[in-house]
Design a protein around this motif. Structure first.
Motif, mmCIF file in Angstrom:
data_model
loop_
_atom_site.group_PDB
_atom_site.id
_atom_site.type_symbol
_atom_site.label_atom_id
_atom_site.label_comp_id
_atom_site.label_asym_id
_atom_site.label_seq_id
_atom_site.Cartn_x
_atom_site.Cartn_y
_atom_site.Cartn_z
ATOM 1 N N LEU A 174 16.700 51.055 24.580
ATOM 2 C CA LEU A 174 15.873 49.816 25.609
ATOM 3 C C LEU A 174 14.280 50.355 24.687
ATOM 4 N N THR A 175 13.965 51.284 24.686
ATOM 5 C CA THR A 175 12.700 51.642 24.161
ATOM 6 C C THR A 175 11.657 50.811 23.608
ATOM 7 N N GLY A 176 12.884 51.449 22.177
ATOM 8 C CA GLY A 176 12.806 50.818 20.737
ATOM 9 C C GLY A 176 12.691 49.446 20.916
ATOM 10 N N ILE A 177 13.859 48.655 21.513
ATOM 11 C CA ILE A 177 14.609 47.101 21.039
ATOM 12 C C ILE A 177 12.740 46.426 22.513
ATOM 13 N N CYS A 178 12.624 46.512 23.746
ATOM 14 C CA CYS A 178 11.456 46.775 23.904
ATOM 15 C C CYS A 178 10.334 46.769 24.014
ATOM 16 N N ALA A 179 10.060 47.963 23.902
ATOM 17 C CA ALA A 179 8.290 48.585 23.640
ATOM 18 C C ALA A 179 7.948 48.735 22.913
ATOM 19 N N PRO A 180 7.939 48.053 21.794
ATOM 20 C CA PRO A 180 6.930 47.779 20.117
ATOM 21 C C PRO A 180 5.801 48.888 20.658
ATOM 22 N N TRP A 181 4.895 48.790 21.103
ATOM 23 C CA TRP A 181 4.204 50.185 21.404
ATOM 24 C C TRP A 181 4.771 51.650 20.952
ATOM 25 N N VAL A 182 5.108 51.990 21.385
ATOM 26 C CA VAL A 182 6.455 53.641 21.291
ATOM 27 C C VAL A 182 6.300 53.788 20.026
ATOM 28 N N GLY A 183 5.353 55.003 19.032
ATOM 29 C CA GLY A 183 6.190 55.540 18.126
ATOM 30 C C GLY A 183 7.196 56.391 18.603
ATOM 31 N N LYS A 184 6.980 57.163 17.069
ATOM 32 C CA LYS A 184 8.591 58.380 16.719
ATOM 33 C C LYS A 184 8.101 59.951 17.907
ATOM 34 N N LYS A 185 6.896 60.071 18.187
ATOM 35 C CA LYS A 185 6.468 60.742 18.981
ATOM 36 C C LYS A 185 6.614 60.496 20.548
ATOM 37 N N VAL B 27 5.172 47.648 13.160
ATOM 38 C CA VAL B 27 6.729 47.612 13.656
ATOM 39 C C VAL B 27 7.297 45.717 12.367
ATOM 40 N N ASP B 28 8.730 46.730 12.142
ATOM 41 C CA ASP B 28 9.562 45.642 11.612
ATOM 42 C C ASP B 28 9.614 44.445 12.786
ATOM 43 N N PRO B 29 9.539 43.537 12.767
ATOM 44 C CA PRO B 29 10.011 43.056 13.601
ATOM 45 C C PRO B 29 11.146 41.822 13.817
ATOM 46 N N ARG B 30 12.003 43.370 13.173
ATOM 47 C CA ARG B 30 13.501 42.447 12.795
ATOM 48 C C ARG B 30 14.096 43.851 14.199
ATOM 49 N N VAL B 31 13.132 44.743 14.172
ATOM 50 C CA VAL B 31 14.049 45.399 15.192
ATOM 51 C C VAL B 31 13.144 45.519 16.016
ATOM 52 N N VAL B 32 12.688 44.473 16.416
ATOM 53 C CA VAL B 32 11.957 44.927 18.455
ATOM 54 C C VAL B 32 12.548 42.714 18.814
ATOM 55 N N ASN B 33 13.296 43.039 19.735
ATOM 56 C CA ASN B 33 12.896 41.637 20.730
ATOM 57 C C ASN B 33 12.050 40.781 20.303
ATOM 58 N N ALA B 34 11.789 39.323 19.973
ATOM 59 C CA ALA B 34 11.160 38.899 19.537
ATOM 60 C C ALA B 34 9.971 38.529 21.106
ATOM 61 N N THR B 35 10.493 38.221 22.205
ATOM 62 C CA THR B 35 9.766 37.587 23.137
ATOM 63 C C THR B 35 8.469 38.874 23.671
ATOM 64 N N CYS B 36 9.004 40.290 23.770
ATOM 65 C CA CYS B 36 8.309 41.050 23.887
ATOM 66 C C CYS B 36 7.493 41.487 23.340
ATOM 67 N N ALA B 37 7.174 41.242 20.900
ATOM 68 C CA ALA B 37 7.164 41.439 19.954
ATOM 69 C C ALA B 37 5.056 40.582 20.720
ATOM 70 N N ARG B 38 6.695 39.810 20.846
ATOM 71 C CA ARG B 38 5.139 37.708 20.403
ATOM 72 C C ARG B 38 4.338 38.848 22.345
ATOM 73 N N LEU B 39 5.119 39.206 23.124
ATOM 74 C CA LEU B 39 3.701 39.881 24.500
ATOM 75 C C LEU B 39 3.138 40.583 23.802
ATOM 76 N N TYR B 40 3.128 41.843 23.003
ATOM 77 C CA TYR B 40 2.611 43.238 22.478
ATOM 78 C C TYR B 40 1.827 42.426 21.704
ATOM 79 N N ARG B 41 1.372 41.793 21.483
ATOM 80 C CA ARG B 41 0.667 40.989 20.380
ATOM 81 C C ARG B 41 -0.086 40.596 21.115
ATOM 82 N N ARG B 42 -0.005 39.412 21.478
ATOM 83 C CA ARG B 42 -1.296 39.214 22.822
ATOM 84 C C ARG B 42 -1.739 39.980 23.536
ATOM 85 N N LEU B 43 -1.215 40.682 24.251
ATOM 86 C CA LEU B 43 -1.897 42.009 24.791
ATOM 87 C C LEU B 43 -2.855 42.660 23.633
ATOM 88 N N TRP B 44 -2.394 43.301 23.107
ATOM 89 C CA TRP B 44 -2.924 43.159 21.960
ATOM 90 C C TRP B 44 -3.878 42.742 21.350
#
Length: 592
Positions: free
Chosen positions: A346-357, A474-491
């Motif tokens: 769920l972190t990988g799909i819904c939290a685009p800001w999270v890295g491997k660490k 983050v490759d847009p294919r591996v995250v939820n589109a809505t979460c990615a769009r919201l994070y892009r705006r927040l960023w």
């Protein structure tokens, strides 16, 4: 309420998980972890957690039907565990996935049909469903709207709702066996439809199982077999009901045992084959020694691994019997082990800001906390649920004893019943309440969700400390589109300075060529494969350019051909005019 919670769980799988994972066409769902976090080590950690949970589940699957068989026969539990483990390992090894698919269908029908037949017959014996429901309600066995928000209360509206969400997520969402079923269909829409059908079947199955428990209570409300010593464990109550009340029906005990074994072995076969595939794909396939193996050799290795999974399941099946009731132990252990894994996905799909660490630290700390909490629950007694009041006043021996005591000593019936007949094991509970609750008294319903939230929160905190991923990393294919769009705006609002474009790991050249849309370069071998692929694409592009030039030349030739045809037509017309002129000249000469 767990059934209601399962609806929300299925909606999350259908609308959040499948749209991301299905288009990737993965064999092992743990390939997603590597694609998302670009870490082979993190993928192996996730695979190891899944294998640990599957091993425990396999042991429980073998232990559960062994209790049933020991209730209707004189076969010891350990002998049943070993025998059925070997049988299941044998048909998985010989038949592979095809055998698992066929046996799953037959076993599921047996499971549902057998329990349904027993429930219907016993329900008629008790005077119908309404009477069963009334008896269970009088005994305090039915409770829907306990709105207590305390996490220490075992079953409330909120705890069972949360449990339903997590159980479906764990069973159907982030489970390799179910993942193989969902991705085997032709389209995403069909996979989502299969997910909805899974919910319908789950409702039917759980409803029958829950009601069978109410029937067992209604039948033995005045003579509890556990308290009177007729059975050793609460999990034996329904098998004992079949042998005690339905023994006049020839073959009913065998049908029920077949139903229980069918359901459990269906899950065990799927788990065994899925675990073997996971070990092959994630641990063995890319090693130098196994790279040379043909498809036939790889199939033989997977069959051997399936056999090993069966042996491990047998060993764990012999150990889980001392931990408590099957339902309670299953939910506690699966929540503790698979909760961090579900949290990682769920972190990988819904939290685009999270890295491997951040993901690695989050899943590790969540798993450690869960193990600490679970071990503490079992060691300190929080792992065993309190028992509701049970009565033995209606047992034949107690009826005789009560009559004898009334005759000899003139004791009051109520006093006699309270001392010799009714057993209420809540004294320990009240004692613990007087001394205050500890974290080990948290309801087992919350363990899985706590681990999911711990993973997401810790991963996010660590990622913000070490530096969050930019939207372009983050490759847009591996995250939820809505979460990615919201994070892009927040960023863009929080991280970007005035007049400055957000930093991106994608170079302008890559944006033009679209190279950033290719799968991440994970290993040297894969980098070489992708380089070869790009060379092939370049060659094909050159070839297409040549074809385009030839097509242009052919178009020019076609135009010239059309022009020649027109010239030919004009020449034909001139010939016809010339012939007509000659004819007129000849006519004029004759007239002259």
């Amino acid at each position: 309420m767990s059934l209601v919670g399962s609806i929300f769980g299925i909606l999350m799988i259908r609308n959040i998980m499948l749209p991301v994972l299905y288009p990737l066409h993965l064999v092992s769902m743990f390939e997603y972890i590597e694609l998302r976090f670009k870490s082979r080590a993190l993928r192996k950690i996730a695979t190891g957690i899944q294998l640990l949970g599957s091993f425990v589940f396999s042991g429980i699957c073998l232990y559960a039907p062994s209790l049933t068989l020991s209730s209707v026969t004189s076969l010891p539990i350990w002998a049943s565990v070993v025998t059925m483990g070997l049988i299941c390992s044998f048909y998985i090894t010989i038949g592979g996935v095809k055998a698992v698919v066929y046996t799953d269908v037959v076993q599921t029908l047996l499971m549902f049909g057998g329990v349904l037949v027993v429930s219907v017959i016993c329900c008629q014996y008790m005077g119908g469903p309404a009477n069963v429901w009334a008896i269970a309600d009088q005994g305090g066995r039915i409770e829907f709207f306990n709105m207590d928000t305390s996490p220490f209360e075992r079953h409330t509206f909120w705890s069972t709702l949360v449990l339903g969400v997590y159980m479906v997520q764990s069973m159907a969402g982030f489970n390799q066996a179910q993942f193989q079923r969902f991705i085997s269909v032709k389209s995403l829409q069909l996979s989502q439809l299969l997910c909805s059908m899974f919910l319908v079947g789950l409702f039917m199955l759980w409803s029958v199982f829950y009601f069978s428990g109410l029937i067992a209570y209604a039948v033995y409300r005045d003579c509890d077999p556990l308290t009177s010593g007729r059975i050793e464990k609460p999990d034996q109550i329904v098998p004992y009901l079949v042998t005690d009340k339905l023994r006049h029906l020839t073959g009913m005990s065998g049908l029920f045992v077949a139903a229980v074994y069918g359901g459990v072995l269906s899950s065990l076969s799927s788990q065994g084959n899925a675990m073997a595939c996971i070990i092959w794909v994630d641990f063995l396939k890319d090693r130098p020694y196994f790279k040379k193996f043909t498809d036939r050799s790889a199939t033989n290795i997977i069959k051997l691994l399936s056999t090993m999974m069966g042996v491990i399941g047998i060993l764990l099946g012999l150990l889980v019997g001392s931990l408590g009731t099957i339902f309670h132990v299953t939910n506690v252990l699966q929540g503790a082990i698979r909760g961090p894994l579900a949290g990682m996905f769920l972190t990988g799909i819904c939290a685009p800001w999270v890295g491997k660490k951040g993901a690695a630290v989050g899943v590790f700390l969540a798993l450690v906390f869960n193990m600490w909490l679970t071990i503490g629950k079992f060691v300190r007694g929080g792992g065993h649920p309190e028992k509701l009041p049970l009565s033995t006043l209606g047992c034949p021996e107690n009826l005789y004893n009560n009559t004898l005591k009334d005759t000899l000593f003139g004791l009051n019936d109520t006093l006699s019943g309270s001392v010799f007949g009714v057993h209420n094991d809540t004294g320990t509970l009240h004692a613990s309440e007087s001394s205050g609750h500890t974290m080990y008294d948290i309801s087992y319903c919350y363990i899985g969700v706590i681990s999911v939230l711990n993973t997401i929160i810790i991963s996010s905190i660590v990622s913000f400390i070490t530096g969050p991923l930019a939207p372009g990393e983050v490759d847009p294919r591996v995250v939820n589109a809505t979460c990615a769009r919201l994070y892009r705006r927040l960023w863009g609002r929080l991280m970007r300075k005035p007049g400055q474009e957000p930093q991106s790991a994608i170079t302008p050249e890559e944006k033009v060529s679209g190279v950033h849309m290719l799968p991440p370069l994970l290993t040297t071998d894969k980098a070489e494969e992708q380089t070869t692929f790009l060379d092939q694409v370049k060659e094909q592009t050159t070839f297409l350019d040549q074809v385009k030039e030839q097509t242009t030349f052919l178009d020019q030739v076609k135009e010239q051909t059309t022009f020649l045809d027109q010239v030919k037509e004009q020449t034909t017309f001139l010939d016809q005019v010339k012939e007509q002129t000659n004819d007129q000249d000849k006519t004029s000469d004759r007239a002259y």
